[in-house]
Design a protein around this motif. Structure first.
Motif, PDB file in Angstrom:
ATOM      1  N   ASP A 673       0.806  -1.222   0.000  1.00 16.79           N
ATOM      2  CA  ASP A 673       0.000   0.000   0.000  1.00 16.79           C
ATOM      3  C   ASP A 673       0.837   1.270   0.000  1.00 16.79           C
ATOM      4  N   ALA A 674       2.008   1.230  -0.654  1.00 13.01           N
ATOM      5  CA  ALA A 674       2.783   2.456  -0.853  1.00 13.01           C
ATOM      6  C   ALA A 674       2.056   3.320  -1.873  1.00 13.01           C
ATOM      7  N   ASP A 675       2.082   4.613  -1.676  1.00 16.76           N
ATOM      8  CA  ASP A 675       1.424   5.500  -2.639  1.00 16.76           C
ATOM      9  C   ASP A 675       2.106   5.443  -3.996  1.00 16.76           C
ATOM     10  N   VAL A 676       3.448   5.329  -3.995  1.00 15.62           N
ATOM     11  CA  VAL A 676       4.233   5.263  -5.229  1.00 15.62           C
ATOM     12  C   VAL A 676       5.278   4.171  -5.090  1.00 15.62           C
ATOM     13  N   ILE A 677       5.394   3.320  -6.096  1.00 13.08           N
ATOM     14  CA  ILE A 677       6.472   2.331  -6.120  1.00 13.08           C
ATOM     15  C   ILE A 677       7.336   2.610  -7.336  1.00 13.08           C
ATOM     16  N   THR A 678       8.647   2.683  -7.130  1.00 11.13           N
ATOM     17  CA  THR A 678       9.580   2.809  -8.250  1.00 11.13           C
ATOM     18  C   THR A 678      10.323   1.493  -8.395  1.00 11.13           C
ATOM     19  N   ILE A 679      10.487   1.050  -9.645  1.00 11.28           N
ATOM     20  CA  ILE A 679      11.037  -0.281  -9.906  1.00 11.28           C
ATOM     21  C   ILE A 679      12.007  -0.234 -11.072  1.00 11.28           C
ATOM     22  N   GLU A 680      12.820  -1.279 -11.185  1.00  6.84           N
ATOM     23  CA  GLU A 680      13.745  -1.460 -12.310  1.00  6.84           C
ATOM     24  C   GLU A 680      13.016  -2.124 -13.455  1.00  6.84           C
ATOM     25  N   THR A 681      13.004  -1.463 -14.607  1.00  6.35           N
ATOM     26  CA  THR A 681      12.398  -2.083 -15.797  1.00  6.35           C
ATOM     27  C   THR A 681      13.199  -1.842 -17.062  1.00  6.35           C
ATOM     28  N   SER A 682      14.276  -1.055 -16.985  1.00 10.02           N
ATOM     29  CA  SER A 682      14.956  -0.639 -18.216  1.00 10.02           C
ATOM     30  C   SER A 682      15.658  -1.792 -18.913  1.00 10.02           C
ATOM     31  N   ARG A 683      16.389  -2.630 -18.148  1.00 14.94           N
ATOM     32  CA  ARG A 683      17.103  -3.732 -18.799  1.00 14.94           C
ATOM     33  C   ARG A 683      16.134  -4.756 -19.388  1.00 14.94           C
ATOM     34  N   ASP A 690       4.248  -5.944 -17.161  1.00 11.69           N
ATOM     35  CA  ASP A 690       3.153  -6.843 -17.521  1.00 11.69           C
ATOM     36  C   ASP A 690       2.430  -7.335 -16.280  1.00 11.69           C
ATOM     37  N   ALA A 691       3.209  -7.604 -15.224  1.00 10.47           N
ATOM     38  CA  ALA A 691       2.595  -8.079 -13.980  1.00 10.47           C
ATOM     39  C   ALA A 691       1.676  -7.025 -13.397  1.00 10.47           C
ATOM     40  N   PHE A 692       2.100  -5.757 -13.423  1.00  7.05           N
ATOM     41  CA  PHE A 692       1.286  -4.682 -12.868  1.00  7.05           C
ATOM     42  C   PHE A 692       0.034  -4.442 -13.698  1.00  7.05           C
ATOM     43  N   ALA A 693       0.146  -4.664 -15.023  1.00  8.45           N
ATOM     44  CA  ALA A 693      -0.994  -4.454 -15.909  1.00  8.45           C
ATOM     45  C   ALA A 693      -2.043  -5.546 -15.729  1.00  8.45           C
ATOM     46  N   SER A 694      -1.622  -6.795 -15.748  1.00  8.75           N
ATOM     47  CA  SER A 694      -2.575  -7.901 -15.632  1.00  8.75           C
ATOM     48  C   SER A 694      -3.247  -7.923 -14.266  1.00  8.75           C
ATOM     49  N   PHE A 695      -2.553  -7.420 -13.261  1.00 11.84           N
ATOM     50  CA  PHE A 695      -3.099  -7.379 -11.912  1.00 11.84           C
ATOM     51  C   PHE A 695      -3.978  -6.146 -11.703  1.00 11.84           C
ATOM     52  N   SER A 696      -3.878  -5.162 -12.610  1.00  7.96           N
ATOM     53  CA  SER A 696      -4.530  -3.860 -12.436  1.00  7.96           C
ATOM     54  C   SER A 696      -4.066  -3.197 -11.145  1.00  7.96           C
ATOM     55  N   TYR A 697      -2.761  -3.062 -11.022  1.00  8.35           N
ATOM     56  CA  TYR A 697      -2.155  -2.462  -9.831  1.00  8.35           C
ATOM     57  C   TYR A 697      -2.732  -1.058  -9.628  1.00  8.35           C
ATOM     58  N   PRO A 698      -3.259  -0.771  -8.447  1.00 14.16           N
ATOM     59  CA  PRO A 698      -4.030   0.468  -8.276  1.00 14.16           C
ATOM     60  C   PRO A 698      -3.209   1.714  -7.991  1.00 14.16           C
ATOM     61  N   ASN A 699      -2.004   1.578  -7.470  1.00 15.80           N
ATOM     62  CA  ASN A 699      -1.271   2.747  -6.991  1.00 15.80           C
ATOM     63  C   ASN A 699      -0.338   3.288  -8.072  1.00 15.80           C
ATOM     64  N   GLU A 700       0.431   4.312  -7.728  1.00 21.00           N
ATOM     65  CA  GLU A 700       1.287   4.973  -8.720  1.00 21.00           C
ATOM     66  C   GLU A 700       2.605   4.224  -8.880  1.00 21.00           C
ATOM     67  N   ILE A 701       3.158   4.295 -10.102  1.00 18.97           N
ATOM     68  CA  ILE A 701       4.345   3.508 -10.438  1.00 18.97           C
ATOM     69  C   ILE A 701       5.363   4.381 -11.164  1.00 18.97           C
ATOM     70  N   GLY A 702       6.625   4.225 -10.776  1.00 17.58           N
ATOM     71  CA  GLY A 702       7.734   4.845 -11.497  1.00 17.58           C
ATOM     72  C   GLY A 702       8.624   3.762 -12.076  1.00 17.58           C
ATOM     73  N   PRO A 703       8.375   3.343 -13.316  1.00 15.20           N
ATOM     74  CA  PRO A 703       9.230   2.315 -13.916  1.00 15.20           C
ATOM     75  C   PRO A 703      10.546   2.937 -14.359  1.00 15.20           C
ATOM     76  N   GLY A 704      11.655   2.429 -13.888  1.00 20.69           N
ATOM     77  CA  GLY A 704      12.947   3.015 -14.227  1.00 20.69           C
ATOM     78  C   GLY A 704      13.139   3.100 -15.728  1.00 20.69           C
ATOM     79  N   LEU A 735       1.691   7.460 -13.555  1.00 25.60           N
ATOM     80  CA  LEU A 735       3.028   7.178 -14.081  1.00 25.60           C
ATOM     81  C   LEU A 735       4.042   8.234 -13.641  1.00 25.60           C
ATOM     82  N   TRP A 736       5.139   7.765 -13.031  1.00 25.89           N
ATOM     83  CA  TRP A 736       6.267   8.620 -12.663  1.00 25.89           C
ATOM     84  C   TRP A 736       7.443   8.365 -13.605  1.00 25.89           C
TER      85      TRP A 736
END
Length: 770
Positions: A673-683, A690-704, A735-736
């Motif tokens: 339940d973090a308001d924003v999650i930043t993750i590694e996705t560049s490599r 895809d995991a966040f999309a299929s799950f319909s992740y509700p919170n904000e995301i910063g994909p690296g 989206l961040w």
């Protein structure tokens, strides 16, 4: 009984490899000087093990960067994009090697590095092999042969170590559709058998094939692959002694497969999978064979002194069934995960004699292995070494340094309500949109900025009393203000203070929490030249006073923009420390969570409206077996929520995770339940989303949007393309825009260039949705 070792730290007792590698990458030394340093470390490691009395000493456990990358080069699994660097010259092999590890920008070529991820449930990272349909293999690198010959010249007949063929394939990733990576075994095995034949022809008697995948959940097809692989290997080299090494867990349902392998010895980890011993001793195919059993009784992944009584009990059980001649004694895993030598810890202020007496590093673990072999069958009550060991174990168990009743009382008082924010995310998001007034696609960085030599020198001079605390803090404030002005000029939306006062994201907090001890030279390798010096959690944990509030408040007072408070989360502090083993890990995580909670509340009181609690280690802490996941994820998520839930809805809580596969734990990530999650996705080119999309992740995301582990500077177009991919699965308002990790290990020129491109990409994205 035969003593042996599975692998030894390769960074050098004084981190010589780190320094040489970084000098080579910066052009300060040539490849000959780098190889000279590497050779010296290998020789010292072999001599250390020989002097300790180890019977079988490993070779090819050394690596300039990563042992899985070494294996890819050995079997010629070189992704096509790097083929233009292959010219048949041996002195160019190093360029290819580091291009695969770190990326390559030279002579008009711009090549991305290979993906990197965690090695099982450790904090070590490996380079993920890339496979295509009908992948072909060949012997490309002769490293394993050269290091075996090098040891022979020193008069040491070593046991070469190779990553086993099945585990190697399972660690890789299919880069195109239409095949399973395990199906490549047929193409790979001829290369393995050629390597083993060549080693035998050069005089090798034993070879160690590491198959830690045998402690994972395997399909029937994968289990059958083991049968095929080792039947083929046995047939090809009938006289070469093969030891299959498993570690990091119990064999469980894979035990029948492992027990029947036609090899000469099987290694099991009794520090994390002691159930394997009794099961193997009851398994008729193994118990009534001539195969040897290697008992991993000395913990290769922690720093506590071995309890000789417990180890000798294991040995006694095995002797009763197998006899002494069929036993081998070793650490549980490679000592790669242990610091080099406790003898280098001479500062009694940093590490007190009482706590030091409870500890054992790699060199001391060798002595423990040899001592345990000697003690088996002796009269323990008359043996001075055994008595001394048991006295150390007992002194730790009874020490008042460890137990704090008021900390335990607070822990038992934690309620479910303490784990929850005031309102759900939908309500919090609307409040934060109004209060924080951030633009669409807000930009930020993950926290740290480059730690220059000058900044490191400030800390070193403070420790040596060559700077007063006041002088030091003046300089740190100057660095913070300078970085704030630069971020403002660049146009970053949520700033960071740069963490110039911090040595390491875990060590810094450990130094300010009770129940932690520290070392001068307790370094272990994280990846490549990246080394960390984990704190030691020896007792109950609490926060005596605020840890970051002063610096965060100073930074916020010097900017009109939002400045994030930066903290490390309880699970990551737990995972990236050497942890006490006398209470459940959950209890230690919750104690840390309460300490971080106090800091979060104090940051909010000081006017910090965005607070990041980094948890990159949540995924790596997963038990290796899925049946054990739910219990771990429940307490790990609760520990994070405990740390974050003490603030009002308008305070925005961020978390950061790096190099994690989220598909199978996405519900738990959402439960944080973090308001924003930043993750590694560049490599991975945004594959993780895809995991966040299929799950319909509700919170904000910063994909690296760019890889900070590579020195290459990505273009604006590259970042825009990644962000456009992200927009296909993430709502624009969620989206961040950010790098994929902290920038501490990078240089300023590449950092400035990459962040300028990142801000340009964010601006282009905003224009595109107007």
């Amino acid at each position: 009984m035969l003593s042996h070792n599975l692998g030894y730290p390769r960074i050098g007792s004084r981190r010589e490899l780190k320094r040489a590698s970084e000098k080579f990458w910066s052009g300060k030394i040539d490849r000959e000087e780098l190889q000279k340093v590497a050779r010296k470390i290998r020789h010292e490691n072999w001599e250390t093990q020989r002097a300790a009395g180890i019977g079988l000493i490993p070779s090819n456990d050394f690596s300039l960067y990563d042992q899985v990358l070494d294996m890819s080069l050995t079997v010629g699994a070189i992704p096509e994009r790097y083929h233009q660097l292959i010219d048949g010259k041996s002195n160019k092999e190093l360029d290819l090697y580091y291009a695969m590890a770190r990326g390559y920008q030279r002579g008009g070529l711009d090549l991305n590095a290979m993906e990197m991820t965690k090695w099982f449930d450790t904090n070590y990272h490996y380079l993920v092999p890339e496979f295509v349909k009908n992948q072909q293999f060949r012997i490309y690198s002769e490293k394993v042969f050269l290091e075996f010959e090098d040891a022979l010249q020193k008069g040491i007949l070593t046991k070469p170590v190779l990553l086993g063929p099945v585990t190697y394939l399972l660690l890789g990733k299919e880069k195109e559709e239409g095949f399973e990576k395990i199906d490549l075994l047929e193409n790979l095995l001829p290369v393995y058998t050629s390597i083993l034949k060549e080693l035998y022809s050069r005089g090798a008697q034993w070879v160690q094939l590491d198959e830690p995948a045998l402690v994972l959940d395997l399909t029937e097809k994968q289990k059958h692959a083991y049968e095929i692989a080792y039947a083929t290997i046995r047939k090809s080299v009938p006289k070469l002694k093969i030891l299959v090494a498993t570690y990091f867990g119990a064999l469980e349902d894979n035990l029948p497969t492992a027990a029947k392998l036609p090899v000469d010895a099987l290694h099991i980890d009794l520090t994390r999978g002691e159930s394997s011993l009794s099961a193997l001793l009851k398994h008729e195919d193994f118990a009534h064979s001539t195969r040897q059993l290697s008992l991993g009784v000395v913990d290769g992944r922690n720093i506590w002194k071995n309890n000789y009584r417990k180890s000798l009990d294991f040995i006694s059980q095995a002797i009763h069934v197998l006899g002494e001649d069929r036993l081998m004694i070793a650490p549980s895993s490679s000592l790669l995960h242990s610091p080099c030598d406790l003898d280098f810890e001479q500062d009694e202020i940093i590490l007190t004699p009482e706590i030091k007496n409870w500890m054992s590093f790699a060199k001391q673990k060798l002595a423990e292995v040899v001592e345990i072999c000697r003690l088996a069958g002796t009269d323990l009550l008359l043996d001075d070494a055994f008595i001394e060991n048991q006295n150390a174990i007992e002194s730790r168990r009874e020490s008042p340094l460890i137990h704090k009743p008021h900390v335990k009382t607070r822990l038992t008082a934690v309620k479910e309500a303490d784990l929850n924010r005031q309102n759900n995310f939908e309500i919090r998001q609307q409040i934060q949109l109004e209060k924080l007034k951030l633009p669409l696609f807000p930009s930020t960085t993950i926290g740290s900025f480059p730690q220059t030599d000058e900044v490191r020198l400030l800390r070193a001079n403070l420790k040596k009393n060559e700077l007063t605390l006041e002088q030091y803090e003046v300089r740190i404030r100057e660095e913070i203000v300078s970085s704030l002005r630069w971020q403002e000029e660049l146009g970053i939306d949520v700033l960071v203070h740069g963490e110039f006062e911090r040595n390491d994201m875990v060590e810094y907090f450990g130094e300010r929490l009770s129940g932690f001890a520290f070392t001068q030279n307790g370094w272990v390798q994280s990846y490549g030249s990246r080394c960390v010096k984990p704190p030691v959690i020896y007792g109950d944990v609490e926060r005596p006073e605020p840890m970051t509030v002063k610096w965060s408040a100073f930074a916020q007072a010097n900017s009109q923009k939002l400045v994030k408070g930066m903290l490390t989360g309880p699970v990551t502090i737990l995972q990236w420390s050497f942890v006490r083993d006398d209470q459940p890990r959950k209890d230690t995580a919750f104690q840390i969570g309460l300490a971080i909670r106090d800091e979060v509340v104090d940051l909010e009181k000081a006017g910090i409206r965005v607070i990041q609690i980094d948890e990159p280690a949540i995924r790596e802490g997963l038990p290796l077996r899925k049946t054990n996941w739910s219990a771990y994820l429940k307490w790990a998520v609760d520990a994070f929520r405990l740390s974050a839930a003490g603030v009002a809805d308008q305070t925005q809580i961020h978390t950061h995770m790096c190099y994690s596969e989220f598909n199978d734990i996405i519900d738990s990530i959402a439960a944080m339940d973090a308001d924003v999650i930043t993750i590694e996705t560049s490599r991975s080119q945004m594959e993780l989303l895809d995991a966040f999309a299929s799950f319909s992740y509700p919170n904000e995301i910063g994909p690296g949007v760019y890889d900070i582990h590579s020195p290459r500077v990505p273009t604006v177009d590259e970042m825009v393309l990644l962000l456009e991919k992200a927009l296909k699965v993430i709502p624009a308002r969620n989206l961040w825009v950010n790098p994929d990790c902290g920038l501490k290990t990078r240089k300023w020129p590449e950092t400035e260039a990459a962040l300028r491109n990142m801000i340009s990409a964010a601006n282009l994205l905003r224009e595109g949705v107007k």
